[in-house]
Motif scaffolding. Structure first.
Motif, short mmCIF file in Angstrom:
data_model
loop_
_atom_site.label_atom_id
_atom_site.label_comp_id
_atom_site.label_asym_id
_atom_site.label_seq_id
_atom_site.Cartn_x
_atom_site.Cartn_y
_atom_site.Cartn_z
N LEU A 35 32.99 23.58 -16.95
CA LEU A 35 34.44 23.53 -17.06
C LEU A 35 34.90 22.38 -17.95
O LEU A 35 35.89 22.50 -18.69
CB LEU A 35 35.08 23.41 -15.67
N SER A 36 34.17 21.26 -17.91
CA SER A 36 34.51 20.12 -18.76
C SER A 36 34.33 20.47 -20.23
O SER A 36 35.18 20.15 -21.07
CB SER A 36 33.64 18.90 -18.40
N VAL A 37 33.22 21.11 -20.55
CA VAL A 37 32.99 21.52 -21.93
C VAL A 37 34.08 22.49 -22.39
O VAL A 37 34.62 22.37 -23.51
CB VAL A 37 31.59 22.17 -22.08
N ILE A 71 34.10 14.77 -16.16
CA ILE A 71 32.83 14.42 -16.81
C ILE A 71 32.12 13.32 -16.02
O ILE A 71 30.90 13.38 -15.80
CB ILE A 71 33.07 13.98 -18.26
N LEU A 72 32.88 12.32 -15.58
CA LEU A 72 32.30 11.25 -14.77
C LEU A 72 31.73 11.81 -13.46
O LEU A 72 30.61 11.45 -13.06
CB LEU A 72 33.36 10.19 -14.46
N LEU A 95 23.49 16.93 -16.40
CA LEU A 95 23.51 15.81 -17.36
C LEU A 95 23.69 16.33 -18.79
O LEU A 95 24.42 15.73 -19.59
CB LEU A 95 22.22 15.00 -17.26
N ALA A 96 23.01 17.42 -19.11
CA ALA A 96 23.12 17.99 -20.46
C ALA A 96 24.55 18.44 -20.75
O ALA A 96 25.08 18.21 -21.85
CB ALA A 96 22.15 19.15 -20.61
N LEU A 97 25.18 19.08 -19.78
CA LEU A 97 26.55 19.54 -19.98
C LEU A 97 27.52 18.37 -20.09
O LEU A 97 28.44 18.40 -20.93
CB LEU A 97 26.96 20.45 -18.83
N ALA A 103 29.83 14.28 -26.20
CA ALA A 103 29.58 14.38 -27.64
C ALA A 103 30.72 15.07 -28.36
O ALA A 103 31.01 14.78 -29.53
CB ALA A 103 28.27 15.12 -27.88
N LEU A 104 31.39 15.99 -27.66
CA LEU A 104 32.51 16.71 -28.26
C LEU A 104 33.79 15.89 -28.26
O LEU A 104 34.81 16.32 -28.82
CB LEU A 104 32.74 18.03 -27.52
N GLY A 105 33.77 14.72 -27.61
CA GLY A 105 34.94 13.85 -27.64
C GLY A 105 35.62 13.64 -26.31
O GLY A 105 36.58 12.87 -26.22
N ALA A 106 35.14 14.35 -25.28
CA ALA A 106 35.72 14.22 -23.94
C ALA A 106 37.24 14.37 -23.97
O ALA A 106 37.77 15.14 -24.77
CB ALA A 106 35.29 12.89 -23.32
#
Length: 381
Positions: A35-37, A71-72, A95-97, A103-106
């Protein structure tokens, strides 16, 4: 090995899944990570991935903070899973997600000015729907499960998750194929004096009337989908579910959705209900439709006579021959009593679900295509 079998093997391995085993934290890490991605991608491409009606209403500072918090939380949950669980695959996936979202900028992604797109999908609507629906029904099913042995990753869960995603992502298509025609036809058929009477009613009365009117329309359309062979081809997709839970109600063929929703919305528009009462009904039906399919066994016999509860709708999906073509209403069991299609054995639940002789292929696309292939209808439930 199918994608569902592979994912189920990861999520539902033989290691313990009790509280404190790291399984729950690992699964939550993957869910929050996904969901974060998705949320970060919405910040990158709002013109294509978000609903214009919602985009202007988002409090961006809160949205950014929520993404960073998610994300945290994903990092913490993934780390906890790796500490507690011998197999590290759940934690590593989380962790990968989280790493991908970072990496995408959060939540700090700058939203570039871009021309509005004429075509969009509701990825933001999917994220919101998943958060609210899963947060409500997953704990409910774990705490008061009808079938405790079933678990969240039962047969067909990935197919139903795909339906859940498509029902939210295709929100623009739904608007074009359902809302626009129903609104046009309803306004063309409206009778002004009748609308004036309806609009003079208190909002709470209008809401109750919408539930009745919508369920009468739903009953008629639903019964037709069972009785007419051409329509049954599409509705059988919904009845191919063999294990019930909060995701099962999402398994609906696109043609079934368009026809049913359009014809249910038509009398609501014709009668001219206040928009607030209509929005209240739409919120109610979106939750109630999930609720009646849930793997949930509330002890509320006194309420079952007046409002559809899981046991009532589970009998509509039952494999038992005596339950065939029963309980067509979605909200009000009294409608089935009026028309002689009510079936509810006292304190009993179905022994199983599905349609005798019907075995559809897994996957959204393959089930979509299968509905256009005529087959003889076999039903013993």
């Amino acid at each position: 090995m199918t994608a569902e079998q592979w994912l189920t093997r990861i999520f539902a391995d033989r290691a313990p899944r009790r509280f404190g085993s790291g399984w729950l934290s690992g699964v939550l890490a993957i869910a929050l990570g996904l969901l974060s991605v998705a949320a970060v991608l919405c910040l990158h491409f709002p013109q294509w991935l978000t609903m214009p009606e919602l985009r202007a209403r988002y409090p961006l500072p809160l949205v950014r903070a929520a993404i960073d918090s998610a994300i945290l939380a994903t990092l913490v949950l993934a780390g906890l899973s790796m500490l507690l669980r011998r197999r590290k695959v759940l934690g590593l996936a989380g962790l990968a997600l989280a790493g991908l979202a970072l990496a995408l900028g959060a939540g700090g992604v700058a939203i570039a000015d871009a021309p509005a797109s004429r075509v969009h999908i509701g990825l933001d609507w999917f994220v919101l729907g998943t958060l609210t629906t899963a947060a409500l029904f997953v704990p409910l099913e774990r705490a008061f499960a009808l079938r405790h042995e079933q678990g969240p990753f039962r047969k067909g869960w990935l197919t139903d998750a795909s339906y859940f995603f498509m029902s939210h992502a295709l929100v623009q298509l739904m608007s074009l194929l359902v809302l626009v025609p129903a609104t046009w036809a309803g306004q063309a058929l409206a009778v002004a004096p009748v609308q004036a009477v309806v609009q003079a009613l208190p909002l709470v009365v209008q809401f109750a009337l919408i539930v009745l009117v919508a369920d009468l329309a739903q009953y008629a359309v639903h019964r037709a989908f069972h009785a007419v062979p051409l329509l049954w081809r599409f509705h059988r997709v919904h009845h191919s579910v063999e294990q019930m839970d909060w995701l099962a109600g999402s398994r609906l063929h696109l043609v079934d959705v368009i026809v049913t929703r359009g014809l249910v919305l038509l009398p609501i528009v014709m009668l001219g209900f206040d928009p607030n009462a209509t929005y209240a009904y739409l919120g109610f039906v979106s939750l109630h439709a999930v609720f009646i399919h849930a793997n949930f066994a509330p002890k509320t016999a006194w309420l079952e006579r007046w409002i559809a509860m899981p046991r009532y709708h589970h009998w509509h999906h039952a494999i038992e021959p005596e339950a065939t073509d029963k309980n067509f209403a979605v909200h009000l069991p009294m409608i089935d009593r009026w028309f002689g299609t009510y079936y509810m054995p006292r304190q009993q639940w179905p022994s199983g679900y599905g349609v005798s002789g019907l075995h559809l292929p897994d996957g959204y696309v393959r089930q979509f295509v299968s509905a256009f292939v005529p087959t003889k209808r076999h039903r013993s439930g």
